[in-house]
Design a protein around this motif. Structure first.
Motif, short mmCIF file in Angstrom:
data_model
loop_
_atom_site.label_atom_id
_atom_site.label_comp_id
_atom_site.label_asym_id
_atom_site.label_seq_id
_atom_site.Cartn_x
_atom_site.Cartn_y
_atom_site.Cartn_z
N LEU A 52 4.44 -0.58 -24.95
CA LEU A 52 4.36 -1.33 -26.19
C LEU A 52 3.17 -0.86 -27.01
O LEU A 52 2.13 -0.50 -26.46
CB LEU A 52 4.25 -2.84 -25.91
CG LEU A 52 5.43 -3.45 -25.15
CD1 LEU A 52 5.15 -4.91 -24.83
CD2 LEU A 52 6.70 -3.32 -25.96
N LYS A 54 1.40 -2.69 -29.02
CA LYS A 54 0.37 -3.73 -29.00
C LYS A 54 -0.35 -3.71 -27.67
O LYS A 54 0.16 -3.22 -26.68
CB LYS A 54 0.99 -5.10 -29.22
CG LYS A 54 1.67 -5.26 -30.56
CD LYS A 54 2.28 -6.63 -30.67
CE LYS A 54 3.01 -6.79 -31.99
NZ LYS A 54 3.62 -8.09 -32.12
N CYS A 58 2.64 -8.41 -21.30
CA CYS A 58 3.71 -9.39 -21.17
C CYS A 58 3.94 -9.63 -19.68
O CYS A 58 4.44 -8.75 -18.99
CB CYS A 58 4.98 -8.90 -21.84
SG CYS A 58 4.79 -8.61 -23.61
N SER A 63 9.55 -12.21 -22.28
CA SER A 63 8.54 -11.87 -23.29
C SER A 63 8.48 -10.36 -23.48
O SER A 63 8.39 -9.87 -24.61
CB SER A 63 7.17 -12.39 -22.88
OG SER A 63 7.17 -13.79 -22.81
N GLN A 64 8.55 -9.62 -22.39
CA GLN A 64 8.56 -8.16 -22.45
C GLN A 64 9.79 -7.68 -23.23
O GLN A 64 9.68 -6.80 -24.09
CB GLN A 64 8.56 -7.56 -21.04
CG GLN A 64 8.64 -6.05 -20.99
CD GLN A 64 7.34 -5.37 -21.33
OE1 GLN A 64 6.27 -5.94 -21.17
NE2 GLN A 64 7.42 -4.14 -21.80
N GLU A 67 9.42 -8.30 -27.02
CA GLU A 67 8.49 -7.34 -27.63
C GLU A 67 9.10 -5.95 -27.73
O GLU A 67 8.94 -5.26 -28.72
CB GLU A 67 7.17 -7.29 -26.85
CG GLU A 67 6.32 -8.51 -27.04
CD GLU A 67 5.84 -8.72 -28.47
OE1 GLU A 67 5.59 -7.73 -29.20
OE2 GLU A 67 5.72 -9.88 -28.87
N GLU A 68 9.82 -5.52 -26.68
CA GLU A 68 10.47 -4.21 -26.72
C GLU A 68 11.50 -4.14 -27.85
O GLU A 68 11.58 -3.14 -28.55
CB GLU A 68 11.14 -3.91 -25.37
CG GLU A 68 10.18 -3.62 -24.26
CD GLU A 68 10.88 -3.38 -22.92
OE1 GLU A 68 10.16 -3.09 -21.96
OE2 GLU A 68 12.12 -3.49 -22.84
N TYR A 70 11.60 -6.03 -30.60
CA TYR A 70 10.90 -6.14 -31.88
C TYR A 70 10.25 -4.82 -32.29
O TYR A 70 10.27 -4.44 -33.46
CB TYR A 70 9.85 -7.25 -31.81
CG TYR A 70 9.07 -7.43 -33.08
CD1 TYR A 70 9.69 -7.88 -34.24
CD2 TYR A 70 7.72 -7.13 -33.13
CE1 TYR A 70 8.98 -8.04 -35.41
CE2 TYR A 70 6.99 -7.30 -34.30
CZ TYR A 70 7.63 -7.75 -35.44
OH TYR A 70 6.91 -7.91 -36.59
N GLU A 71 9.69 -4.11 -31.32
CA GLU A 71 9.01 -2.84 -31.62
C GLU A 71 9.96 -1.64 -31.65
O GLU A 71 9.53 -0.51 -31.87
CB GLU A 71 7.90 -2.60 -30.61
CG GLU A 71 6.75 -3.57 -30.77
CD GLU A 71 5.57 -3.23 -29.89
OE1 GLU A 71 5.56 -2.14 -29.28
OE2 GLU A 71 4.65 -4.06 -29.82
#
Length: 85
Positions: A52, A54, A58, A63-64, A67-68, A70-71
């Motif tokens: 990630l 960021k 996570c 949550s991981q 984020e994956e 979203y990015e």
């Protein structure tokens, strides 16, 4: 409880490369939930997490997965693409 990033932020990120006039990849919260749940199951089963951008660690698979997605580290494929694999 508010999820960060929001569903709208995730949908915008997933659909950012869609050309005007083309059908969006994701049209609903349901699609986001299904995609992140599938990815979280992969992580629980031992799949390697994507790096990630960021500096957030996570500690939970869901949550991981969020984020994956979203990015842009993972992609949502149309249903017909899954059938061809």
């Amino acid at each position: 409880m508010m999820m960060h990033p929001s569903y709208k932020d995730i949908m915008d990120a997933v659909n950012k490369d869609v050309e005007p006039g083309e059908e969006s990849i994701v049209n609903s919260r349901y699609s986001i939930c299904i995609a992140t749940a599938k990815r979280a199951k992969q992580l629980i089963a031992g799949a390697d997490p994507k790096d990630l951008d960021k500096k957030i660690v996570c500690d939970k698979p869901l949550s991981q997965a969020v984020e994956e997605l979203y990015e842009g580290k993972i992609k949502i494929l149309p249903k017909n693409a899954e059938d061809n694999q």
